[in-house]
Design a protein around this motif. Structure first.
Motif, PDB file in Angstrom:
ATOM      1  N   ASP A   1      21.734   0.636  20.966  1.00  0.00           N
ATOM      2  CA  ASP A   1      20.585  -0.169  20.569  1.00  0.00           C
ATOM      3  C   ASP A   1      19.575   0.670  19.799  1.00  0.00           C
ATOM      4  OD1 ASP A   1      18.929  -2.274  20.237  1.00  0.00           O
ATOM      5  OD2 ASP A   1      18.316  -2.446  22.330  1.00  0.00           O
ATOM      6  N   LEU A   2      19.932   0.995  18.569  1.00  0.00           N
ATOM      7  CA  LEU A   2      19.056   1.758  17.692  1.00  0.00           C
ATOM      8  C   LEU A   2      18.414   0.813  16.688  1.00  0.00           C
ATOM      9  CD1 LEU A   2      21.487   4.705  16.844  1.00  0.00           C
ATOM     10  CD2 LEU A   2      19.742   4.647  18.622  1.00  0.00           C
ATOM     11  N   LYS A   3      17.188   1.095  16.302  1.00  0.00           N
ATOM     12  CA  LYS A   3      16.504   0.266  15.318  1.00  0.00           C
ATOM     13  C   LYS A   3      15.836   1.162  14.288  1.00  0.00           C
ATOM     14  CE  LYS A   3      15.203  -3.728  13.722  1.00  0.00           C
ATOM     15  NZ  LYS A   3      16.174  -4.721  13.216  1.00  0.00           N
ATOM     16  N   LEU A   4      16.101   0.893  13.020  1.00  0.00           N
ATOM     17  CA  LEU A   4      15.573   1.705  11.935  1.00  0.00           C
ATOM     18  C   LEU A   4      14.326   1.064  11.351  1.00  0.00           C
ATOM     19  CD1 LEU A   4      15.958   4.094   9.913  1.00  0.00           C
ATOM     20  CD2 LEU A   4      17.341   2.518   8.523  1.00  0.00           C
ATOM     21  N   TYR A   5      13.237   1.813  11.343  1.00  0.00           N
ATOM     22  CA  TYR A   5      11.993   1.380  10.712  1.00  0.00           C
ATOM     23  C   TYR A   5      11.501   2.496   9.800  1.00  0.00           C
ATOM     24  CZ  TYR A   5      11.681  -2.079  14.503  1.00  0.00           C
ATOM     25  OH  TYR A   5      11.930  -3.086  15.391  1.00  0.00           O
ATOM     26  N   GLY A   6      10.960   2.143   8.636  1.00  0.00           N
ATOM     27  CA  GLY A   6      10.344   3.145   7.790  1.00  0.00           C
ATOM     28  C   GLY A   6       9.011   3.591   8.365  1.00  0.00           C
ATOM     29  N   ASN A   7       8.552   4.751   7.963  1.00  0.00           N
ATOM     30  CA  ASN A   7       7.260   5.266   8.404  1.00  0.00           C
ATOM     31  C   ASN A   7       6.125   4.332   7.991  1.00  0.00           C
ATOM     32  OD1 ASN A   7       6.915   7.653   9.937  1.00  0.00           O
ATOM     33  ND2 ASN A   7       7.870   8.840   8.299  1.00  0.00           N
ATOM     34  N   GLY A   8       5.055   4.365   8.759  1.00  0.00           N
ATOM     35  CA  GLY A   8       3.857   3.614   8.418  1.00  0.00           C
ATOM     36  C   GLY A   8       2.712   4.554   8.106  1.00  0.00           C
ATOM     37  N   THR A   9       1.650   4.000   7.546  1.00  0.00           N
ATOM     38  CA  THR A   9       0.475   4.805   7.228  1.00  0.00           C
ATOM     39  C   THR A   9      -0.782   3.962   7.391  1.00  0.00           C
ATOM     40  OG1 THR A   9      -0.446   6.342   5.589  1.00  0.00           O
ATOM     41  CG2 THR A   9       0.377   4.253   4.746  1.00  0.00           C
ATOM     42  N   ASP A  10      -1.915   4.610   7.434  1.00  0.00           N
ATOM     43  CA  ASP A  10      -3.206   3.917   7.507  1.00  0.00           C
ATOM     44  C   ASP A  10      -3.687   3.693   6.074  1.00  0.00           C
ATOM     45  OD1 ASP A  10      -5.668   2.883   8.083  1.00  0.00           O
ATOM     46  OD2 ASP A  10      -6.454   4.673   9.076  1.00  0.00           O
ATOM     47  N   VAL A  11      -3.321   2.564   5.501  1.00  0.00           N
ATOM     48  CA  VAL A  11      -3.580   2.311   4.085  1.00  0.00           C
ATOM     49  C   VAL A  11      -5.065   2.380   3.761  1.00  0.00           C
ATOM     50  CG1 VAL A  11      -3.361   0.613   2.221  1.00  0.00           C
ATOM     51  CG2 VAL A  11      -1.477   0.949   3.835  1.00  0.00           C
ATOM     52  N   LYS A  12      -5.893   1.792   4.606  1.00  0.00           N
ATOM     53  CA  LYS A  12      -7.324   1.724   4.308  1.00  0.00           C
ATOM     54  C   LYS A  12      -7.984   3.098   4.282  1.00  0.00           C
ATOM     55  CE  LYS A  12      -8.831   0.798   9.072  1.00  0.00           C
ATOM     56  NZ  LYS A  12      -7.473   0.884   9.660  1.00  0.00           N
ATOM     57  N   ALA A  13      -7.334   4.106   4.862  1.00  0.00           N
ATOM     58  CA  ALA A  13      -7.900   5.457   4.865  1.00  0.00           C
ATOM     59  C   ALA A  13      -7.702   6.167   3.532  1.00  0.00           C
ATOM     60  CB  ALA A  13      -7.267   6.282   5.982  1.00  0.00           C
ATOM     61  N   ILE A  14      -6.930   5.566   2.628  1.00  0.00           N
ATOM     62  CA  ILE A  14      -6.625   6.179   1.341  1.00  0.00           C
ATOM     63  C   ILE A  14      -7.325   5.395   0.234  1.00  0.00           C
ATOM     64  CG2 ILE A  14      -4.766   6.777  -0.269  1.00  0.00           C
ATOM     65  CD1 ILE A  14      -2.927   6.842   2.272  1.00  0.00           C
ATOM     66  N   LYS A  15      -8.055   6.070  -0.596  1.00  0.00           N
ATOM     67  CA  LYS A  15      -8.801   5.418  -1.665  1.00  0.00           C
ATOM     68  C   LYS A  15      -7.869   4.989  -2.792  1.00  0.00           C
ATOM     69  CE  LYS A  15     -12.562   6.225  -4.976  1.00  0.00           C
ATOM     70  NZ  LYS A  15     -13.537   7.233  -5.479  1.00  0.00           N
ATOM     71  N   MET A  16      -8.010   3.742  -3.240  1.00  0.00           N
ATOM     72  CA  MET A  16      -7.205   3.272  -4.357  1.00  0.00           C
ATOM     73  C   MET A  16      -7.843   3.691  -5.681  1.00  0.00           C
ATOM     74  SD  MET A  16      -5.979  -0.609  -5.372  1.00  0.00           S
ATOM     75  CE  MET A  16      -7.490  -1.056  -6.253  1.00  0.00           C
ATOM     76  N   LYS A  17      -7.027   4.128  -6.602  1.00  0.00           N
ATOM     77  CA  LYS A  17      -7.536   4.540  -7.913  1.00  0.00           C
ATOM     78  C   LYS A  17      -8.171   3.357  -8.634  1.00  0.00           C
ATOM     79  CE  LYS A  17      -4.340   5.726 -10.944  1.00  0.00           C
ATOM     80  NZ  LYS A  17      -4.096   4.975 -12.188  1.00  0.00           N
ATOM     81  N   SER A  18      -9.183   3.627  -9.439  1.00  0.00           N
ATOM     82  CA  SER A  18      -9.872   2.559 -10.165  1.00  0.00           C
ATOM     83  C   SER A  18      -9.342   2.405 -11.588  1.00  0.00           C
ATOM     84  CB  SER A  18     -11.378   2.833 -10.200  1.00  0.00           C
ATOM     85  OG  SER A  18     -11.647   4.078 -10.839  1.00  0.00           O
ATOM     86  N   SER A  19      -8.673   3.440 -12.109  1.00  0.00           N
ATOM     87  CA  SER A  19      -8.119   3.351 -13.461  1.00  0.00           C
ATOM     88  C   SER A  19      -6.803   2.585 -13.436  1.00  0.00           C
ATOM     89  CB  SER A  19      -7.896   4.748 -14.037  1.00  0.00           C
ATOM     90  OG  SER A  19      -6.965   5.460 -13.241  1.00  0.00           O
ATOM     91  N   SER A  20      -6.385   2.076 -14.591  1.00  0.00           N
ATOM     92  CA  SER A  20      -5.135   1.330 -14.669  1.00  0.00           C
ATOM     93  C   SER A  20      -3.948   2.289 -14.717  1.00  0.00           C
ATOM     94  CB  SER A  20      -5.125   0.443 -15.913  1.00  0.00           C
ATOM     95  OG  SER A  20      -4.886   1.227 -17.077  1.00  0.00           O
ATOM     96  N   ASN A  21      -2.753   1.742 -14.663  1.00  0.00           N
ATOM     97  CA  ASN A  21      -1.545   2.551 -14.819  1.00  0.00           C
ATOM     98  C   ASN A  21      -0.962   2.422 -16.223  1.00  0.00           C
ATOM     99  OD1 ASN A  21      -1.512   3.675 -12.225  1.00  0.00           O
ATOM    100  ND2 ASN A  21      -0.461   1.904 -11.353  1.00  0.00           N
ATOM    101  N   LYS A  22      -1.787   2.024 -17.162  1.00  0.00           N
ATOM    102  CA  LYS A  22      -1.365   1.993 -18.556  1.00  0.00           C
ATOM    103  C   LYS A  22      -1.269   3.416 -19.094  1.00  0.00           C
ATOM    104  CE  LYS A  22      -0.874  -2.377 -19.490  1.00  0.00           C
ATOM    105  NZ  LYS A  22       0.447  -2.912 -19.899  1.00  0.00           N
ATOM    106  N   ILE A  23      -0.286   3.640 -19.942  1.00  0.00           N
ATOM    107  CA  ILE A  23      -0.044   4.970 -20.499  1.00  0.00           C
ATOM    108  C   ILE A  23      -0.708   5.065 -21.865  1.00  0.00           C
ATOM    109  CG2 ILE A  23       1.739   6.593 -21.251  1.00  0.00           C
ATOM    110  CD1 ILE A  23       3.638   4.984 -19.313  1.00  0.00           C
ATOM    111  N   ASN A  24      -1.574   6.054 -22.018  1.00  0.00           N
ATOM    112  CA  ASN A  24      -2.241   6.292 -23.298  1.00  0.00           C
ATOM    113  C   ASN A  24      -1.826   7.659 -23.832  1.00  0.00           C
ATOM    114  OD1 ASN A  24      -3.859   3.853 -23.222  1.00  0.00           O
ATOM    115  ND2 ASN A  24      -5.075   4.842 -21.629  1.00  0.00           N
ATOM    116  N   GLU A  25      -0.989   7.651 -24.842  1.00  0.00           N
ATOM    117  CA  GLU A  25      -0.504   8.861 -25.508  1.00  0.00           C
ATOM    118  C   GLU A  25       0.465   9.666 -24.638  1.00  0.00           C
ATOM    119  OE1 GLU A  25      -3.699  11.156 -27.047  1.00  0.00           O
ATOM    120  OE2 GLU A  25      -4.456   9.537 -28.321  1.00  0.00           O
ATOM    121  N   SER A  26       0.089   9.998 -23.406  1.00  0.00           N
ATOM    122  CA  SER A  26       0.983  10.772 -22.549  1.00  0.00           C
ATOM    123  C   SER A  26       1.073  10.130 -21.167  1.00  0.00           C
ATOM    124  CB  SER A  26       0.504  12.225 -22.424  1.00  0.00           C
ATOM    125  OG  SER A  26      -0.774  12.277 -21.819  1.00  0.00           O
TER     126      SER A  26
END
Length: 238
Positions: free
Chosen positions: A37-62
């Protein structure tokens, strides 16, 4: 020898006595065969403790990459450096920020110099959280581990991938992770081959349609947060 004997005697109890054993990856050898009776779960994290970036993920030149880890050979980041060098000749410019220290750092620094891309590969060493947030803010894609196969690891669930997404960054990686399908919108599995890495980075730059930070963050909140993981685990026991 005494400690090893104790390990062989008592460690199996951790698998025999519980009603269920929860794994983040099946990496426990013959002990895992003691209990069905084994059960596989991926790791979890405290999402709210990590700041989300404010810039977009658009690529400009590089395209700007960021990799955060103890810099060791199993990460396979020399493949990324080689891909950067090859893509330079095709007119694609990529910047790679490496955060952390480790036994393979000097080798990667020497490789960057031999490839003449030292201005595109920046070694930051250890950073505090504010400094790391600044790197995330100015990046569009996280770099995962790309050569775990070299040390016999076939499944993993790194916290760093969960941090990338919480910060709003998609990422690419190798090695099976229970929380990500190979065609997932927020992650790209390249199976550690340099030609796949090169093709992926080239395609990303040509298409320039990486998922937005808010999309990545929502994925993390809905699938990777501790609260979600705990609910799934305890609901299955009720």
């Amino acid at each position: 020898a005494y400690n090893y004997l104790n390990y062989l005697i008592f460690a199996p109890l951790a698998y025999i006595l519980p009603n269920r054993v929860i794994f983040y990856a099946y990496e426990n050898g013959w002990f895992s065969k003691l209990l069905s009776d084994l059960k596989l779960y991926g790791n979890g994290t405290d999402v709210k403790a990590i700041k989300m970036k404010s810039s977009s993920n658009k690529i400009n030149e590089s395209l700007t990459l960021v990799g955060v880890a103890t810099i060791a050979r199993w990460h396979g980041w020399e493949k990324v450096l080689n891909a950067i060098s090859e893509l330079n000749t095709e007119g694609y410019r990529i910047i790679f920020h490496l955060v952390g220290d480790g036994p393979d750092k000097n080798n990667l620094q020497n490789l960057a110099e031999r490839l003449k891309i030292q201005d595109q590969v920046i070694f930051h060493g250890m950073l505090n959280s504010d400094q790391l947030e600044n790197i995330y803010e100015n990046s569009q894609l996280g770099v995962g581990t790309l050569d775990w196969n070299s040390i016999g690891v076939s499944e993993a669930s790194p916290l760093k991938y969960r941090e990338y997404l919480s910060a709003g960054l998609p990422f690419f990686y190798d090695t099976f992770d229970p929380d990500f399908r190979e065609t997932n919108q927020v992650s790209f599995r390249v199976k550690g081959k340099q030609n796949e890495i090169k093709k992926l980075l080239k395609d990303i730059m040509k298409k320039n349609n990486l998922p937005t930070p808010s999309y990545c963050r929502t994925f993390a909140e809905e699938k990777l947060d501790f609260s979600v993981k705990n609910k799934i685990i305890f609901d299955e026991f009720i």
